[in-house]
Design a protein around this motif. Structure first.
Motif, PDB file in Angstrom:
ATOM      1  N   THR A   1      -6.739  -1.161 -20.754  1.00 25.92           N
ATOM      2  CA  THR A   1      -6.903   0.280 -20.481  1.00 25.92           C
ATOM      3  C   THR A   1      -7.646   0.997 -21.611  1.00 25.92           C
ATOM      4  O   THR A   1      -8.144   2.093 -21.407  1.00 25.92           O
ATOM      5  N   LEU A   2      -7.698   0.350 -22.782  1.00 29.37           N
ATOM      6  CA  LEU A   2      -8.479   0.950 -23.876  1.00 29.37           C
ATOM      7  C   LEU A   2      -9.966   0.985 -23.509  1.00 29.37           C
ATOM      8  O   LEU A   2     -10.742   1.694 -24.127  1.00 29.37           O
TER       9      LEU A   2
ATOM     10  N   ARG B   1     -11.097   2.135 -20.771  1.00 25.39           N
ATOM     11  CA  ARG B   1     -11.410   3.241 -19.853  1.00 25.39           C
ATOM     12  C   ARG B   1     -12.526   4.109 -20.418  1.00 25.39           C
ATOM     13  O   ARG B   1     -13.266   4.748 -19.680  1.00 25.39           O
ATOM     14  N   PHE B   2     -12.591   4.136 -21.749  1.00 25.40           N
ATOM     15  CA  PHE B   2     -13.621   4.924 -22.421  1.00 25.40           C
ATOM     16  C   PHE B   2     -14.500   3.961 -23.220  1.00 25.40           C
ATOM     17  O   PHE B   2     -14.033   2.893 -23.623  1.00 25.40           O
TER      18      PHE B   2
ATOM     19  N   PHE C   1      -7.018  10.519 -13.246  1.00 25.93           N
ATOM     20  CA  PHE C   1      -7.874  10.269 -14.408  1.00 25.93           C
ATOM     21  C   PHE C   1      -9.226  10.949 -14.226  1.00 25.93           C
ATOM     22  O   PHE C   1      -9.769  11.537 -15.160  1.00 25.93           O
TER      23      PHE C   1
ATOM     24  N   ARG D   1      -3.605   7.370  -9.381  1.00 25.73           N
ATOM     25  CA  ARG D   1      -3.927   7.192 -10.805  1.00 25.73           C
ATOM     26  C   ARG D   1      -5.427   7.383 -11.054  1.00 25.73           C
ATOM     27  O   ARG D   1      -5.832   8.080 -11.980  1.00 25.73           O
TER      28      ARG D   1
ATOM     29  N   TYR E   1      -8.775  14.700 -14.768  1.00 23.97           N
ATOM     30  CA  TYR E   1      -8.652  15.048 -16.189  1.00 23.97           C
ATOM     31  C   TYR E   1      -9.990  14.899 -16.918  1.00 23.97           C
ATOM     32  O   TYR E   1     -10.353  15.730 -17.745  1.00 23.97           O
TER      33      TYR E   1
ATOM     34  N   ILE F   1     -16.105   5.182 -29.154  1.00 25.46           N
ATOM     35  CA  ILE F   1     -15.288   6.316 -29.603  1.00 25.46           C
ATOM     36  C   ILE F   1     -14.251   5.879 -30.647  1.00 25.46           C
ATOM     37  O   ILE F   1     -13.694   6.706 -31.347  1.00 25.46           O
ATOM     38  N   TYR F   2     -14.004   4.571 -30.761  1.00 23.90           N
ATOM     39  CA  TYR F   2     -12.944   4.111 -31.658  1.00 23.90           C
ATOM     40  C   TYR F   2     -13.452   3.948 -33.095  1.00 23.90           C
ATOM     41  O   TYR F   2     -14.662   3.965 -33.338  1.00 23.90           O
TER      42      TYR F   2
ATOM     43  N   ASP G   1      -2.497  -3.486 -20.679  1.00 21.72           N
ATOM     44  CA  ASP G   1      -2.542  -2.222 -21.412  1.00 21.72           C
ATOM     45  C   ASP G   1      -3.715  -2.176 -22.384  1.00 21.72           C
ATOM     46  O   ASP G   1      -4.334  -1.135 -22.566  1.00 21.72           O
ATOM     47  N   ILE G   2      -3.990  -3.340 -22.998  1.00 23.55           N
ATOM     48  CA  ILE G   2      -5.147  -3.372 -23.905  1.00 23.55           C
ATOM     49  C   ILE G   2      -6.426  -3.121 -23.110  1.00 23.55           C
ATOM     50  O   ILE G   2      -7.336  -2.431 -23.559  1.00 23.55           O
TER      51      ILE G   2
END
Lengths: 264, 264
Positions: free
Chosen positions: A191-192, A194-195, A43, A39, A46, A199-200, A188-189
Motif C-alpha cells: 500500500t506504500l 499507492r503514491f 481514496f 475503498r 480524498y 515522495i519518501y 500493507d507494504i
C-alpha cells in the motif's frame, strides 16, 4: 505443449472450484466486493479533495497521481486474483493437506497458488480500468505505443516480483509453521505504492527500489507510461525480478527439503 | 472481578503465543503511518498550511491517528460470528460470566497490547524521523481528549459487539463486516481528516457515528474543536453508545432465541 495444456486444465478446474465457493457465499462475497469498491472510491475522493487545495505534489498533477494509484490497484488486485492460494500455506500444513498436495502430479507451488483464484478481484479491475483511461485522457501529451507496451511489460514484471514475494512467504511458513501474518505485512507494504516512491525520504526510496521493491512494482510502470523512466530503470526492473524469482524458488526448494509433516 | 482478571491474563498470553505473528501484525500499522506521513510531508514541502491545517497540525494528526487506530479501532470481536456458527457460544453461555464481559475483557487485553506496541513504534519513529508533534491546547483540552478517547473505545466495542450478533443469522457476516470496516475507517478520519472533503460529503459523514471515533477526538487534541464544541462531541458519543447498547441488546436477545447451537 501438452504439459502446458494439462496445467491449463488444472488451473481451470481449481478456478472453477473457487468460483463455485464464492457463488455459494453471496452475502460474504458481495460485502467483500462492495467494501473493495468503497475503498477505491474513498481514496479517489480524498485524493481529488487534497488536490483541490494544492496544484501538484513533487511535480505530479492530480491525474498523474491517480495513474500511480490505479497502477497500484492493478498490480495488487491482479496478484490477489492469481496468487491468493499462497496465503494459506500454514493452514494447509496444519490441516495435513500440504502433504497431499506434495504427492500430487503437479508442481506444488502452481497447485497451491491456483487454489484461491479470487474472481471478485476481477470485478474491481473494471472501475480501475475506467479510471485509468480517464486519468490518461487528462494527462497532457500523447501516450506513445512504446510507452504503452513498456507499461504492460513492467506490470507483468511486477506480477513476477509479487509471485516471488508470495513464494518467499509461503516458504517461510513451510520452514517455520509460523508467519501467518507475513502475507498481510506484504500487502500493507504494497500500500506504500499507492503514491509514487519519490515522495519518501532518500533511505525509504532506496529500500523501495531494492529490498522492498514496491517502487519497481508500481511507480516504475506508471513512470514508463508517462515517459519518465530511463532505459536503465527498465533494465534494472527486469533484472531485479529475475533475481528475486530465482531467490524465492531456491528458498522454496530449500524449505521443502527441511519440511517436517505435522498433521497428516 | 478475579475471574475477569484471570481471563485478561490468559487472553494476553494467548496473543503473545506466536510472537512472530504478533510482531508482524504490529509492523502492519507502520505501513499506514509511513505512507500518510510522507504523503503529507511531501504535500506540505513548500507550504505552511493546507485545507485549514498547518504543517505541524497535519503531521500531528497523522501521528496521533496511528495511536488512535491502535487504541480505538483494534478489536477482536470479529471472531464472534465464527463462535456462533461453530456452536462454541454454548460453552461460553454456560460459564458463570457475562458474554459481553467475556469479550470486553479479551478486547481490553488486546487493546493494552496494541497500545503498548503503538507507543513503542511511534517513539521509535519519532526518534528516527523527528517529526513535529503538537501537544493538546490546554490541560482541560487534554482531559476532554482523554475522555473522548475512552468513550470512543466503548462506542467502537459496542458497535463491534452488536455486529458480531449478525452471526446468528448468517455464517457469512464477514463480508458485510469488511464492507462496514472500510466505510468506518474512511468516515472516522482514520486515513485523512474529514474536513478536507467537500462540504456536502462532510455533512453526510457528520450524520454517522464514525467521526466520533477518531476525527472529533483529534479535533479536540489539535485545538480545532474549541471548548464550546466539547459538550456536543461528548454528548454525541454518549448518545451513540446508548444507541448501540440498546441495538446490541435487542439484536442479541432476538439472536439468542434463534440460536440452535449448530456444531456445538
Amino acid at each position: 505443449m501438452p504439459e502446458l495444456r494439462r496445467y491449463g486444465r488444472i488451473w481451470a478446474a481449481l478456478a472453477h472450484n473457487s468460483l463455485r465457493t464464492q457463488l455459494s457465499t453471496v452475502m460474504a462475497s458481495g460485502g467483500y466486493l462492495i467494501g473493495k469498491l468503497i475503498r477505491i472510491s474513498f481514496f479517489m475522493a480524498y485524493l481529488l479533495a487534497i488536490f483541490d487545495h494544492l496544484p501538484s505534489l513533487k511535480g505530479y498533477t492530480v491525474h498523474q497521481m491517480v495513474l500511480f494509484f490505479m497502477t497500484f490497484n492493478l498490480v495488487d488486485v491482479a496478484a490477489q486474483f492469481l496468487f491468493r492460494g499462497l496465503y494459506g500455506v500454514k493452514y494447509l500444513i496444519e490441516e495435513g493437506d500440504f502433504d497431499k498436495i506434495l504427492t500430487q502430479p503437479a508442481h506444488a507451488l502452481f497447485r497451491i497458488s491456483s487454489m484461491g483464484v479470487d474472481f471478485l478481484d476481477l470485478f474491481t479491475l473494471v472501475p480501475v480500468g475506467f479510471i485509468t483511461f480517464w486519468a490518461l485522457s487528462k494527462i497532457p501529451g500523447e501516450i506513445s505505443l512504446v510507452a504503452g507496451l513498456l507499461y504492460v511489460l513492467l506490470v507483468a514484471n511486477a506480477m513476477l516480483i509479487a509471485y516471488a514475494c508470495h513464494v518467499f512467504i509461503g516458504a517461510l511458513s513451510v520452514r517455520t509453521h509460523e508467519f501467518e501474518s507475513a502475507i498481510w505485512v506484504y500487502r500493507d507494504i504494497m500500500t506504500l505504492g499507492r503514491f509514487p516512491v519519490t515522495i519518501y525520504s532518500d533511505l525509504l526510496r532506496g529500500l523501495f527500489v531494492t529490498v522492498i521493491p514496491v517502487g519497481v512494482m508500481v511507480t516504475f510502470p506508471a513512470q514508463a507510461l508517462m515517459g519518465m523512466l530511463t532505459w536503465k530503470g527498465i533494465v534494472y526492473a527486469l533484472g531485479l525480478s529475475v533475481v528475486l524469482h530465482l531467490g524465492a524458488q531456491a528458498f522454496w526448494r530449500n524449505s521443502l527439503r527441511n519440511y517436517t509433516s505435522i498433521s497428516s | 472481578m478475579r475471574k475477569y482478571l484471570t481471563l485478561f491474563m490468559l487472553s494476553w498470553q494467548k496473543q503473545l503465543e506466536v510472537r512472530s505473528d504478533f510482531i508482524f501484525e504490529r509492523g502492519r500499522s507502520m505501513a499506514v503511518l509511513l505512507s500518510l506521513f510522507y504523503l503529507w510531508s511531501a504535500l506540505l514541502t513548500n507550504r505552511t498550511d493546507v485545507a485549514g491545517y498547518s504543517r505541524d497540525q497535519m503531521l500531528t494528526y497523522v501521528l496521533m491517528m496511528t495511536l488512535l487506530r491502535a487504541w480505538v479501532l483494534s478489536n477482536i470481536t470479529d471472531r464472534i460470528p465464527a463462535e456462533i456458527s461453530q456452536g462454541k457460544l454454548s460453552e461460553l453461555l454456560l460459564r458463570p460470566i457475562s458474554h459481553q464481559g467475556y469479550w470486553a475483557t479479551q478486547d481490553a487485553a488486546s487493546k493494552m497490547l496494541a497500545i503498548g506496541s503503538a507507543v513503542i513504534e511511534l517513539s521509535l519513529f519519532m526518534l528516527i524521523v523527528r517529526p513535529p508533534l503538537l501537544g493538546p491546547p490546554s490541560v482541560a483540552g487534554a482531559f476532554m481528549f482523554a475522555l473522548s478517547i475512552l468513550l470512543a473505545m466503548v462506542m467502537y466495542f459496542q458497535m463491534s459487539y452488536m455486529l458480531g450478533g449478525l452471526g446468528f443469522w448468517t455464517a457469512q457476516s464477514w463480508g458485510p463486516r469488511f464492507c462496514f470496516e472500510v466505510l468506518l475507517e474512511f468516515s472516522a478520519g482514520a486515513y485523512f481528516p474529514i474536513d478536507i472533503l467537500p462540504a456536502a460529503a462532510q455533512k453526510v459523514i457528520g450524520w454517522l457515528p464514525f467521526p466520533y471515533l477518531i476525527f472529533h477526538p483529534l479535533s479536540i487534541y489539535l485545538g480545532k474543536a474549541g471548548p464550546e464544541t466539547w459538550a456536543s462531541i461528548i454528548g454525541h458519543q454518549v448518545m451513540w453508545i446508548a444507541v448501540f447498547v440498546l441495538l446490541s441488546r435487542k439484536l442479541w436477545g432476538v439472536g439468542l432465541r434463534r440460536y440452535a447451537a449448530e456444531g456445538g
